[in-house]
Design a protein around this motif. Structure first.
Motif, PDB file in Angstrom:
ATOM      1  N   ALA A  66       0.550  -1.148  -0.214  1.00  0.00           N
ATOM      2  CA  ALA A  66      -0.249  -0.200  -0.138  1.00  0.00           C
ATOM      3  C   ALA A  66       1.048   1.206  -0.031  1.00  0.00           C
ATOM      4  CB  ALA A  66      -0.983  -0.355   1.288  1.00  0.00           C
ATOM      5  N   GLU A  67       2.315   1.049   0.419  1.00  0.00           N
ATOM      6  CA  GLU A  67       3.200   2.043   0.505  1.00  0.00           C
ATOM      7  C   GLU A  67       3.658   3.043  -1.066  1.00  0.00           C
ATOM      8  OE1 GLU A  67       5.051   1.521   4.052  1.00  0.00           O
ATOM      9  OE2 GLU A  67       4.128   2.078   5.339  1.00  0.00           O
ATOM     10  N   GLU A  68       3.481   1.914  -1.240  1.00  0.00           N
ATOM     11  CA  GLU A  68       4.444   2.234  -3.335  1.00  0.00           C
ATOM     12  C   GLU A  68       3.566   2.808  -3.412  1.00  0.00           C
ATOM     13  OE1 GLU A  68       4.255  -1.359  -4.959  1.00  0.00           O
ATOM     14  OE2 GLU A  68       5.323  -2.492  -4.168  1.00  0.00           O
ATOM     15  N   PRO A  69       4.559   4.218  -4.458  1.00  0.00           N
ATOM     16  CA  PRO A  69       3.714   5.344  -4.995  1.00  0.00           C
ATOM     17  C   PRO A  69       3.064   4.586  -6.401  1.00  0.00           C
ATOM     18  CG  PRO A  69       5.572   5.090  -5.422  1.00  0.00           C
ATOM     19  CD  PRO A  69       5.141   4.486  -5.075  1.00  0.00           C
ATOM     20  N   ALA A  70       1.782   5.797  -6.078  1.00  0.00           N
ATOM     21  CA  ALA A  70       0.845   5.121  -7.595  1.00  0.00           C
ATOM     22  C   ALA A  70       1.544   5.803  -9.046  1.00  0.00           C
ATOM     23  CB  ALA A  70      -0.827   6.066  -7.217  1.00  0.00           C
ATOM     24  N   CYS A 110     -13.127   9.956 -18.859  1.00  0.00           N
ATOM     25  CA  CYS A 110     -13.695   8.305 -19.539  1.00  0.00           C
ATOM     26  C   CYS A 110     -13.137   7.762 -18.962  1.00  0.00           C
ATOM     27  CB  CYS A 110     -12.894   8.289 -21.303  1.00  0.00           C
ATOM     28  SG  CYS A 110     -10.925   7.996 -20.559  1.00  0.00           S
ATOM     29  N   LYS A 111     -13.013   7.793 -17.620  1.00  0.00           N
ATOM     30  CA  LYS A 111     -12.627   6.931 -16.661  1.00  0.00           C
ATOM     31  C   LYS A 111     -11.340   6.023 -16.941  1.00  0.00           C
ATOM     32  CE  LYS A 111     -15.613   8.920 -14.431  1.00  0.00           C
ATOM     33  NZ  LYS A 111     -14.752   9.827 -13.336  1.00  0.00           N
ATOM     34  N   SER A 112     -10.717   5.306 -18.134  1.00  0.00           N
ATOM     35  CA  SER A 112      -9.770   4.710 -18.649  1.00  0.00           C
ATOM     36  C   SER A 112      -8.308   5.053 -17.297  1.00  0.00           C
ATOM     37  CB  SER A 112      -9.097   5.325 -19.999  1.00  0.00           C
ATOM     38  OG  SER A 112     -10.403   4.921 -20.799  1.00  0.00           O
ATOM     39  N   GLU A 113      -7.765   3.946 -17.592  1.00  0.00           N
ATOM     40  CA  GLU A 113      -5.759   3.977 -17.137  1.00  0.00           C
ATOM     41  C   GLU A 113      -5.573   4.689 -17.135  1.00  0.00           C
ATOM     42  OE1 GLU A 113      -2.938   0.975 -14.405  1.00  0.00           O
ATOM     43  OE2 GLU A 113      -5.569   1.103 -13.409  1.00  0.00           O
ATOM     44  N   ILE A 114      -4.474   5.811 -16.849  1.00  0.00           N
ATOM     45  CA  ILE A 114      -3.816   6.470 -17.448  1.00  0.00           C
ATOM     46  C   ILE A 114      -2.457   6.889 -16.769  1.00  0.00           C
ATOM     47  CG2 ILE A 114      -4.530   7.461 -19.355  1.00  0.00           C
ATOM     48  CD1 ILE A 114      -4.852   9.933 -17.460  1.00  0.00           C
ATOM     49  N   ASN A 115      -1.796   6.654 -17.354  1.00  0.00           N
ATOM     50  CA  ASN A 115      -0.072   7.149 -16.640  1.00  0.00           C
ATOM     51  C   ASN A 115      -0.266   8.693 -16.192  1.00  0.00           C
ATOM     52  OD1 ASN A 115       2.991   7.590 -16.284  1.00  0.00           O
ATOM     53  ND2 ASN A 115       3.516   6.038 -17.432  1.00  0.00           N
ATOM     54  N   ILE A 116       0.598   8.322 -14.690  1.00  0.00           N
ATOM     55  CA  ILE A 116       0.743   9.705 -13.581  1.00  0.00           C
ATOM     56  C   ILE A 116       0.619  10.256 -14.602  1.00  0.00           C
ATOM     57  CG2 ILE A 116       2.132   9.107 -12.242  1.00  0.00           C
ATOM     58  CD1 ILE A 116      -0.308   9.641  -9.990  1.00  0.00           C
ATOM     59  N   CYS A 173      -5.600  12.652 -22.658  1.00  0.00           N
ATOM     60  CA  CYS A 173      -5.736  10.942 -21.698  1.00  0.00           C
ATOM     61  C   CYS A 173      -5.569  10.452 -23.066  1.00  0.00           C
ATOM     62  CB  CYS A 173      -7.172  11.056 -21.430  1.00  0.00           C
ATOM     63  SG  CYS A 173      -7.530   9.059 -22.164  1.00  0.00           S
ATOM     64  N   PRO A 174      -4.734   9.226 -23.209  1.00  0.00           N
ATOM     65  CA  PRO A 174      -4.780   8.895 -24.730  1.00  0.00           C
ATOM     66  C   PRO A 174      -5.985   8.479 -25.715  1.00  0.00           C
ATOM     67  CG  PRO A 174      -3.515   7.364 -23.688  1.00  0.00           C
ATOM     68  CD  PRO A 174      -4.232   8.339 -22.764  1.00  0.00           C
TER      69      PRO A 174
END
Length: 161
Positions: free
Chosen positions: A130-134, A142-148, A153-154
């Motif tokens: 849990a402590e790992e950075p996102a 669009c609720k897609s997962e993208i690079n931080i 948004c691609p």
């Protein structure tokens, strides 16, 4: 009628395939290994109780032999449980029952301790995870997962703040 026969045989093959998949799942194999190890572990606990704990309890209680604590139901009296069994007497072996209860309690304590240790170890790994950075975020449009680090948004090409 042929359609009914086909549907029954296809269900049978499906059931056999489902059973094979069920057996080959990791959970079933893990459970089988657990049962086998549990059986071996039970022998260790029985030896601990019979060979170490019960003699100590016998000394503390003034030499009482729990294995020879019984009530003979036919009215006769026997010196030992073995003598009563050889005579074919019906007995209530409450001393043996006490030994089995102690076996169970020790087994429960050891299993409780193992589960407690495993839970604390898994909690430690979850905390580290849990402590790992996102490294990703969710696009608000669009609720897609993208690079931080993305600024656009691609998927939907919307600008990100």
């Amino acid at each position: 009628m042929t359609d009914k026969v086909k549907s029954v045989t296809s269900k049978g093959k499906g059931l056999a395939n489902e059973f094979r998949e069920f057996i080959m799942r990791g959970n079933v194999l893990d459970m089988a290994v657990g049962v086998i190890i549990g059986g071996a572990f039970q022998k260790i606990i029985s030896s601990l109780v019979d060979d170490i704990i019960m003699p100590v309890i016998s000394i503390i209680t003034g030499g009482i032999d729990f294995n020879n604590m019984f009530v003979c139901l036919d009215g006769n009296s026997y010196v030992t449980l073995e003598a009563a069994k050889e005579a074919g007497a019906v007995t209530l072996n409450y001393g043996t029952f006490i030994t089995v209860v102690i076996n169970f309690l020790l087994m429960a304590i050891v299993i409780f301790a193992l589960v407690k240790i495993m839970n604390s170890v898994s909690a430690k790994f979850e905390k580290e995870k849990a402590e790992e950075p996102a490294t990703t975020k969710i696009c608000p449009r669009c609720k897609s997962e993208i690079n931080i680090e993305a600024t656009r948004c691609p998927h939907c090409t919307s600008e990100l703040s």
